[in-house]
Structure formats: C-alpha cells, structure tokens
Design a protein around this motif. Structure first.
Motif, PDB file in Angstrom:
ATOM      1  N   MET A   1       0.819  -1.190   0.000  1.00  0.00           N
ATOM      2  CA  MET A   1       0.000   0.000   0.000  1.00  0.00           C
ATOM      3  C   MET A   1       0.865   1.258   0.000  1.00  0.00           C
ATOM      4  SD  MET A   1      -3.331  -0.720   2.365  1.00  0.00           S
ATOM      5  CE  MET A   1      -2.695  -1.891   3.521  1.00  0.00           C
ATOM      6  N   LYS A   2       1.940   1.218   0.781  1.00  0.00           N
ATOM      7  CA  LYS A   2       2.828   2.387   0.823  1.00  0.00           C
ATOM      8  C   LYS A   2       3.464   2.620  -0.541  1.00  0.00           C
ATOM      9  CE  LYS A   2       6.712   4.540   3.231  1.00  0.00           C
ATOM     10  NZ  LYS A   2       6.857   5.481   2.165  1.00  0.00           N
ATOM     11  N   TYR A   3       3.919   1.566  -1.171  1.00  0.00           N
ATOM     12  CA  TYR A   3       4.512   1.710  -2.501  1.00  0.00           C
ATOM     13  C   TYR A   3       3.506   2.325  -3.471  1.00  0.00           C
ATOM     14  CZ  TYR A   3       8.425  -1.426  -1.196  1.00  0.00           C
ATOM     15  OH  TYR A   3       9.532  -2.002  -0.631  1.00  0.00           O
ATOM     16  N   PHE A   4       2.278   1.830  -3.432  1.00  0.00           N
ATOM     17  CA  PHE A   4       1.248   2.347  -4.325  1.00  0.00           C
ATOM     18  C   PHE A   4       1.032   3.839  -4.073  1.00  0.00           C
ATOM     19  CE2 PHE A   4      -3.167   3.556  -5.059  1.00  0.00           C
ATOM     20  CZ  PHE A   4      -3.270   3.288  -6.417  1.00  0.00           C
ATOM     21  N   CYS A   5       0.873   4.216  -2.819  1.00  0.00           N
ATOM     22  CA  CYS A   5       0.651   5.630  -2.488  1.00  0.00           C
ATOM     23  C   CYS A   5       1.837   6.490  -2.902  1.00  0.00           C
ATOM     24  CB  CYS A   5       0.368   5.791  -0.999  1.00  0.00           C
ATOM     25  SG  CYS A   5      -1.236   5.122  -0.504  1.00  0.00           S
ATOM     26  N   ASP A   6       3.042   5.965  -2.737  1.00  0.00           N
ATOM     27  CA  ASP A   6       4.226   6.724  -3.148  1.00  0.00           C
ATOM     28  C   ASP A   6       4.284   6.897  -4.662  1.00  0.00           C
ATOM     29  OD1 ASP A   6       5.016   7.137  -0.538  1.00  0.00           O
ATOM     30  OD2 ASP A   6       6.466   5.487  -0.523  1.00  0.00           O
ATOM     31  N   VAL A   7       3.849   5.891  -5.414  1.00  0.00           N
ATOM     32  CA  VAL A   7       3.794   6.010  -6.878  1.00  0.00           C
ATOM     33  C   VAL A   7       2.813   7.121  -7.252  1.00  0.00           C
ATOM     34  CG1 VAL A   7       3.032   4.898  -9.025  1.00  0.00           C
ATOM     35  CG2 VAL A   7       4.508   3.657  -7.434  1.00  0.00           C
ATOM     36  N   ILE A   8       1.641   7.104  -6.650  1.00  0.00           N
ATOM     37  CA  ILE A   8       0.626   8.114  -6.971  1.00  0.00           C
ATOM     38  C   ILE A   8       1.088   9.497  -6.526  1.00  0.00           C
ATOM     39  CG2 ILE A   8      -1.763   8.847  -6.585  1.00  0.00           C
ATOM     40  CD1 ILE A   8      -1.268   6.264  -8.380  1.00  0.00           C
ATOM     41  N   ASP A   9       1.649   9.588  -5.334  1.00  0.00           N
ATOM     42  CA  ASP A   9       2.118  10.885  -4.827  1.00  0.00           C
ATOM     43  C   ASP A   9       3.245  11.463  -5.668  1.00  0.00           C
ATOM     44  OD1 ASP A   9       0.250  10.853  -2.765  1.00  0.00           O
ATOM     45  OD2 ASP A   9       1.673  10.050  -1.292  1.00  0.00           O
ATOM     46  N   SER A  10       4.155  10.597  -6.111  1.00  0.00           N
ATOM     47  CA  SER A  10       5.308  11.080  -6.885  1.00  0.00           C
ATOM     48  C   SER A  10       5.045  11.078  -8.390  1.00  0.00           C
ATOM     49  CB  SER A  10       6.540  10.221  -6.590  1.00  0.00           C
ATOM     50  OG  SER A  10       6.385   8.909  -7.116  1.00  0.00           O
ATOM     51  N   GLY A  11       4.060  10.286  -8.842  1.00  0.00           N
ATOM     52  CA  GLY A  11       3.757  10.192 -10.272  1.00  0.00           C
ATOM     53  C   GLY A  11       4.721   9.313 -11.039  1.00  0.00           C
ATOM     54  N   SER A  12       5.522   8.530 -10.298  1.00  0.00           N
ATOM     55  CA  SER A  12       6.566   7.751 -10.960  1.00  0.00           C
ATOM     56  C   SER A  12       6.922   6.496 -10.172  1.00  0.00           C
ATOM     57  CB  SER A  12       7.813   8.630 -11.115  1.00  0.00           C
ATOM     58  OG  SER A  12       8.963   7.885 -11.381  1.00  0.00           O
ATOM     59  N   PHE A  13       7.039   5.372 -10.880  1.00  0.00           N
ATOM     60  CA  PHE A  13       7.499   4.131 -10.258  1.00  0.00           C
ATOM     61  C   PHE A  13       8.951   4.272  -9.819  1.00  0.00           C
ATOM     62  CE2 PHE A  13       3.832   2.690 -12.583  1.00  0.00           C
ATOM     63  CZ  PHE A  13       3.321   1.647 -11.840  1.00  0.00           C
ATOM     64  N   THR A  14       9.750   4.924 -10.668  1.00  0.00           N
ATOM     65  CA  THR A  14      11.167   5.115 -10.360  1.00  0.00           C
ATOM     66  C   THR A  14      11.345   5.955  -9.109  1.00  0.00           C
ATOM     67  OG1 THR A  14      11.710   4.935 -12.706  1.00  0.00           O
ATOM     68  CG2 THR A  14      13.371   5.948 -11.285  1.00  0.00           C
ATOM     69  N   GLN A  15      10.601   7.047  -9.020  1.00  0.00           N
ATOM     70  CA  GLN A  15      10.700   7.931  -7.852  1.00  0.00           C
ATOM     71  C   GLN A  15      10.224   7.218  -6.591  1.00  0.00           C
ATOM     72  OE1 GLN A  15      12.281  10.799  -7.989  1.00  0.00           O
ATOM     73  NE2 GLN A  15      12.034  11.047  -5.800  1.00  0.00           N
ATOM     74  N   ALA A  16       9.164   6.442  -6.704  1.00  0.00           N
ATOM     75  CA  ALA A  16       8.672   5.667  -5.558  1.00  0.00           C
ATOM     76  C   ALA A  16       9.737   4.676  -5.093  1.00  0.00           C
ATOM     77  CB  ALA A  16       7.382   4.941  -5.912  1.00  0.00           C
ATOM     78  N   GLY A  17      10.464   4.094  -6.036  1.00  0.00           N
ATOM     79  CA  GLY A  17      11.555   3.189  -5.683  1.00  0.00           C
ATOM     80  C   GLY A  17      12.637   3.914  -4.908  1.00  0.00           C
ATOM     81  N   LYS A  18      12.986   5.118  -5.360  1.00  0.00           N
ATOM     82  CA  LYS A  18      14.007   5.906  -4.659  1.00  0.00           C
ATOM     83  C   LYS A  18      13.546   6.263  -3.248  1.00  0.00           C
ATOM     84  CE  LYS A  18      16.075   7.885  -8.797  1.00  0.00           C
ATOM     85  NZ  LYS A  18      16.262   9.097  -9.612  1.00  0.00           N
ATOM     86  N   ILE A  19      12.302   6.647  -3.099  1.00  0.00           N
ATOM     87  CA  ILE A  19      11.750   7.009  -1.785  1.00  0.00           C
ATOM     88  C   ILE A  19      11.864   5.837  -0.813  1.00  0.00           C
ATOM     89  CG2 ILE A  19       9.582   7.531  -0.557  1.00  0.00           C
ATOM     90  CD1 ILE A  19       8.772   9.156  -3.107  1.00  0.00           C
ATOM     91  N   ASN A  20      11.621   4.631  -1.332  1.00  0.00           N
ATOM     92  CA  ASN A  20      11.600   3.436  -0.486  1.00  0.00           C
ATOM     93  C   ASN A  20      12.900   2.644  -0.508  1.00  0.00           C
ATOM     94  OD1 ASN A  20       8.725   3.184   0.606  1.00  0.00           O
ATOM     95  ND2 ASN A  20       8.417   3.749  -1.529  1.00  0.00           N
ATOM     96  N   HIS A  21      13.899   3.154  -1.213  1.00  0.00           N
ATOM     97  CA  HIS A  21      15.211   2.501  -1.293  1.00  0.00           C
ATOM     98  C   HIS A  21      15.128   1.085  -1.856  1.00  0.00           C
ATOM     99  CE1 HIS A  21      16.608   5.947   0.980  1.00  0.00           C
ATOM    100  NE2 HIS A  21      15.686   5.680   1.896  1.00  0.00           N
ATOM    101  N   VAL A  22      14.275   0.934  -2.864  1.00  0.00           N
ATOM    102  CA  VAL A  22      14.161  -0.334  -3.583  1.00  0.00           C
ATOM    103  C   VAL A  22      14.150  -0.021  -5.076  1.00  0.00           C
ATOM    104  CG1 VAL A  22      12.905  -1.526  -1.729  1.00  0.00           C
ATOM    105  CG2 VAL A  22      11.630  -0.353  -3.510  1.00  0.00           C
ATOM    106  N   SER A  23      14.274  -1.045  -5.875  1.00  0.00           N
ATOM    107  CA  SER A  23      14.293  -0.825  -7.326  1.00  0.00           C
ATOM    108  C   SER A  23      12.902  -0.510  -7.863  1.00  0.00           C
ATOM    109  CB  SER A  23      14.844  -2.061  -8.032  1.00  0.00           C
ATOM    110  OG  SER A  23      13.924  -3.133  -7.920  1.00  0.00           O
TER     111      SER A  23
END
Length: 129
Positions: A1-23
């Motif tokens: 759920m956090k990953y999903f929200c981070d994708v929506i908040d950032s607008g990017s899968f790549t950015q969500a990965g950076k936020i969560n320190h994962v690929s």
C-alpha cells in the motif's frame, strides 16, 4: 500500500523506488500483486506522470487511512515499550541516612515523578563505603 501511495504521490514508479530505497522493478512487481489480488488495475500507466484510475483513487484513499492508522499503532506500541523500560535508581553510601531520604521522599519530587510515570519502579539500594 505504501509503494502504491508513493507512486501516486510522486507520479513515478522510479521515484517511488528511490523514496523506499528499492528498485523500480520491485515497486512494479508489488503493485502488480495488489492488482492481481483485486482483479483490477489501479494505475493508468499510459500517462506521465502516472495517475490512479477510478478504482485506484478509491484504493489510494483507503490505503492512506490504513497507513495513517498503522503509524498511530506503531507509535503507541513504541511509547508503551519505552514506558516499560523506565527505571529510576537512587544510589547512596553508608554516609547517607536512608531513613532521612525516605522521610523526605515527598520533598524530593520523586513521588510526583512516580505519579506521572505510573509504570516507573522506584527502588533504593546502598553500598558499604
């Protein structure tokens, strides 16, 4: 759920990965798993930045509530554990009159501390010096 929200908040899968320190791949896989479990896509991947579709918008709002509630739960548990580990130790030598300390207990402010920190254990222990 956090990953999903981070994708929506950032607008990017790549950015969500950076936020969560994962690929980015890891983020994509996790969201695919959620979509598979729900039987419906949540994100419109054709637009940049990516956006939640109608089902994704509902999921996003509910996920934010769950994540917020989890933060509260985690804080409450941490506070409880921290309070359980409170310990006040008063050391004294044979030069200290323990009876005098006990008699003046209320004047030391320790009783107020004990009252405010009701889970606090108070004990006196001396040495023969």
């Amino acid at each position: 759920m956090k990953y999903f929200c981070d994708v929506i908040d950032s607008g990017s899968f790549t950015q969500a990965g950076k936020i969560n320190h994962v690929s980015q791949t890891s983020i994509t896989q996790q969201i695919h798993e959620i979509e598979k479990e729900l039987g419906h896509t949540l994100i419109d991947r054709r637009v940049t930045p990516v956006k939640a579709n109608k089902v994704g918008q509902i999921f996003y709002l509910e996920a934010k509530k769950v994540l917020s509630q989890y933060d509260i739960f985690e804080n409450n548990i941490k506070q409880y554990i921290d309070h359980q580990s409170l310990k006040l130790t008063i050391g004294y030598t044979s030069l200290t009159d323990l009876r005098e300390l006990e008699k003046n207990y209320d004047q030391t402010g320790l009783s107020e501390y004990r009252y405010r920190k009701s889970r606090c254990r108070l004990g006196c222990r001396g040495t023969k010096e």
